[in-house]
Design a protein around this motif. Sequence first.
Motif, mmCIF file in Angstrom:
data_model
loop_
_atom_site.group_PDB
_atom_site.id
_atom_site.type_symbol
_atom_site.label_atom_id
_atom_site.label_comp_id
_atom_site.label_asym_id
_atom_site.label_seq_id
_atom_site.Cartn_x
_atom_site.Cartn_y
_atom_site.Cartn_z
ATOM 1 N N ILE A 211 0.839 -1.202 0.000
ATOM 2 C CA ILE A 211 0.000 0.000 0.000
ATOM 3 C C ILE A 211 0.874 1.252 0.000
ATOM 4 C CG2 ILE A 211 -1.710 1.322 1.291
ATOM 5 C CD1 ILE A 211 -2.609 -1.405 2.503
ATOM 6 N N ALA A 212 1.904 1.263 0.853
ATOM 7 C CA ALA A 212 2.778 2.430 0.938
ATOM 8 C C ALA A 212 3.464 2.692 -0.395
ATOM 9 C CB ALA A 212 3.820 2.213 2.035
ATOM 10 N N ALA A 213 3.900 1.640 -1.066
ATOM 11 C CA ALA A 213 4.560 1.794 -2.359
ATOM 12 C C ALA A 213 3.597 2.367 -3.399
ATOM 13 C CB ALA A 213 5.109 0.452 -2.831
ATOM 14 N N THR A 214 2.350 1.907 -3.374
ATOM 15 C CA THR A 214 1.357 2.401 -4.335
ATOM 16 C C THR A 214 1.021 3.862 -4.079
ATOM 17 O OG1 THR A 214 0.395 0.178 -4.484
ATOM 18 C CG2 THR A 214 -0.952 2.011 -5.275
ATOM 19 N N LEU A 215 0.857 4.233 -2.828
ATOM 20 C CA LEU A 215 0.490 5.602 -2.491
ATOM 21 C C LEU A 215 1.643 6.575 -2.716
ATOM 22 C CD1 LEU A 215 -1.552 4.974 0.766
ATOM 23 C CD2 LEU A 215 -2.431 5.893 -1.377
ATOM 24 N N GLU A 216 2.863 6.083 -2.713
ATOM 25 C CA GLU A 216 4.012 6.956 -2.908
ATOM 26 C C GLU A 216 3.987 7.594 -4.293
ATOM 27 O OE1 GLU A 216 7.567 9.015 -2.336
ATOM 28 O OE2 GLU A 216 6.022 8.236 -1.000
ATOM 29 N N ASP B 170 1.293 8.873 -6.235
ATOM 30 C CA ASP B 170 0.538 10.127 -6.325
ATOM 31 C C ASP B 170 -0.382 10.368 -5.135
ATOM 32 O OD1 ASP B 170 -1.389 8.223 -6.868
ATOM 33 O OD2 ASP B 170 -1.393 8.607 -9.020
ATOM 34 N N GLY B 171 -0.236 9.576 -4.090
ATOM 35 C CA GLY B 171 -0.978 9.840 -2.858
ATOM 36 C C GLY B 171 -2.409 9.366 -2.841
ATOM 37 N N ARG B 172 -2.807 8.561 -3.799
ATOM 38 C CA ARG B 172 -4.190 8.083 -3.802
ATOM 39 C C ARG B 172 -4.268 6.692 -4.411
ATOM 40 N NH1 ARG B 172 -5.071 8.007 -9.043
ATOM 41 N NH2 ARG B 172 -4.421 9.705 -10.422
ATOM 42 N N LEU B 173 -5.375 6.011 -4.105
ATOM 43 C CA LEU B 173 -5.663 4.729 -4.724
ATOM 44 C C LEU B 173 -6.794 4.920 -5.724
ATOM 45 C CD1 LEU B 173 -5.543 2.280 -1.667
ATOM 46 C CD2 LEU B 173 -3.733 2.824 -3.299
ATOM 47 N N SER B 174 -6.836 4.068 -6.720
ATOM 48 C CA SER B 174 -7.876 4.152 -7.745
ATOM 49 C C SER B 174 -8.603 2.828 -7.860
ATOM 50 C CB SER B 174 -7.258 4.528 -9.101
ATOM 51 O OG SER B 174 -6.638 5.794 -9.050
ATOM 52 N N VAL B 175 -9.805 2.881 -8.380
ATOM 53 C CA VAL B 175 -10.631 1.695 -8.519
ATOM 54 C C VAL B 175 -11.271 1.685 -9.897
ATOM 55 C CG1 VAL B 175 -12.907 0.827 -7.839
ATOM 56 C CG2 VAL B 175 -11.158 1.104 -6.126
ATOM 57 N N LEU B 176 -11.372 0.502 -10.459
ATOM 58 C CA LEU B 176 -12.062 0.338 -11.738
ATOM 59 C C LEU B 176 -13.519 0.024 -11.439
ATOM 60 C CD1 LEU B 176 -11.819 0.196 -14.845
ATOM 61 C CD2 LEU B 176 -11.398 -2.267 -14.599
ATOM 62 N N ALA B 177 -14.376 1.013 -11.590
ATOM 63 C CA ALA B 177 -15.800 0.846 -11.293
ATOM 64 C C ALA B 177 -16.481 0.041 -12.403
ATOM 65 C CB ALA B 177 -16.470 2.206 -11.149
ATOM 66 N N PRO B 178 -17.600 -0.634 -12.070
ATOM 67 C CA PRO B 178 -18.313 -1.397 -13.092
ATOM 68 C C PRO B 178 -18.669 -0.536 -14.302
ATOM 69 C CG PRO B 178 -19.174 -1.889 -10.904
ATOM 70 C CD PRO B 178 -18.231 -0.739 -10.746
ATOM 71 N N GLU C 71 -9.416 4.594 3.747
ATOM 72 C CA GLU C 71 -9.241 3.319 4.441
ATOM 73 C C GLU C 71 -7.776 2.891 4.432
ATOM 74 O OE1 GLU C 71 -12.000 0.396 2.948
ATOM 75 O OE2 GLU C 71 -13.592 1.887 2.885
ATOM 76 N N ALA C 72 -7.060 3.237 3.362
ATOM 77 C CA ALA C 72 -5.630 2.934 3.296
ATOM 78 C C ALA C 72 -4.876 3.680 4.387
ATOM 79 C CB ALA C 72 -5.076 3.297 1.924
ATOM 80 N N VAL C 73 -5.278 4.920 4.642
ATOM 81 C CA VAL C 73 -4.663 5.706 5.710
ATOM 82 C C VAL C 73 -4.861 5.011 7.054
ATOM 83 C CG1 VAL C 73 -4.857 7.859 7.026
ATOM 84 C CG2 VAL C 73 -4.792 7.922 4.522
ATOM 85 N N ILE C 74 -6.071 4.517 7.288
ATOM 86 C CA ILE C 74 -6.356 3.814 8.545
ATOM 87 C C ILE C 74 -5.494 2.571 8.666
ATOM 88 C CG2 ILE C 74 -8.135 2.627 9.883
ATOM 89 C CD1 ILE C 74 -10.212 4.422 8.507
#
Length: 447
Positions: free
Chosen positions: A298-303, A305-313, A327-330
């Motif tokens: 998670i830390a590597a992914t956020l490094e 651009d600081g956010r996570l992305s999701v592929l919505a239906p 939730e990643a921050v938590i």
Amino acid sequence: MNVRRTAAALAASAVAGALAAPAASAAPAAHPPAAAHVSSAAHVAPPGHVSAAADPPAALYGDKDPAYDGVWRQSTALLALDTAGVTPAREAVRWLVEQQCDSGGFAPYRADPARKCDAKTPVDSNATAAAVQALAALGGHAGAVEKAVGWLKSVQNEDGGWGYAPGGASDTNSTAVVIGALASAGEDPDRVTFGEGRSAYDGLLAFQLGCDAGAADRGAFAYQPDKKGGLTANDDATVAGALAGLGEGFVVDPPERDKSEDPERDGAEDTAAPECGSSGAGKDREPGEAAAAAADRIAATLEKDGRLSVLAPGADKPVPDPSNTAEAVIALAAAGRLGATEKPLAWLEKNSAGWTKDNPAGLGMLVLAAHATGDDPRSFGGTDLVERLAATGPEPEAAPAPEAAAKERDEQGERDDDSETIWWIMGAGLVGGIGIGLLLSGRKKRV
């Protein structure tokens, strides 16, 4: 810089120097029963959905159709307000309690709680687990919590995990949110097993990519195995898996240290892929080791651009997901990776305003993220998240005024500073005592 932590650090450094002198001379996930995976708090109505509540009840947080997320958003809101020191309205808590079926399970929303649940009532693991976390935190609802936990245990799958609906195939996110509920209710997930077989943690860890995965994906979790039994890394599932592996629900106690401390495990630069056999990414790992490996991912992914992305239906490409990022921050805070939370928190402060509008679940998740990192949810990017969240539902029974809350924080900071100053003086005195003792000892030996 925090004065009390600086004082403590100086005292500790001085003691260490004195002792060394002779030798020199340490964030759910809810998902609909659909093939397409969506973000844990981004509840969307399934195809063919018909609104069950044109006019949501006054006791419910938010004024949008609750048919799909009523219990989830109510639970998230109540959890967040409780952590912020707000006593929610009694009718808001009562509404959640009355949503429970006699079996102990919860459906996403029941328009008429007086009508008994039957075989067609769509109870699910996610709504039930969220309600358990909220009611356990609020206190005074031991009976409802016990019944809900009993229902969750009764629908555990043979592999140790949970699916969204009873009897459905297990997935990481449903298993994770149930583990968080079990822990919140005082249960040991490792002892919650299907018969004498696999435990809740066994069910969770089966979804983690191990040493056979590429370095970029190692430590990540998949949502579910594909048709061939393979695992594909999924950021949302990885966040859920990390938090559950640590035995945590959505409420994570804030740290007692600066984000700049403990750079060895806390810095954003510590994002290398975990090594097999040492970090929990391989076989026979413990839940905590698996969580550490997931936190690294998670830390590597956020490094980036600081956010996570999701592929919505139905979408062509992933889109930034504030909920999953919160939730990643938590999860990172729970894993002690506070340095890695700074970038996503800054992104959330700049990009969450539109997402949280009329969204009590979103506001609640941001409050919980700020709480987990020790930040102030009443001053999040210039916004009082707690006030905004409370305004989406019935007026709280009791809530400290923003001015009073700020004054209390300042006074508490002064008390902490005074306390740590005393400890610093005592530490300096200890150092002085050690130095004098060593000096006298040396003199005696020379006489």
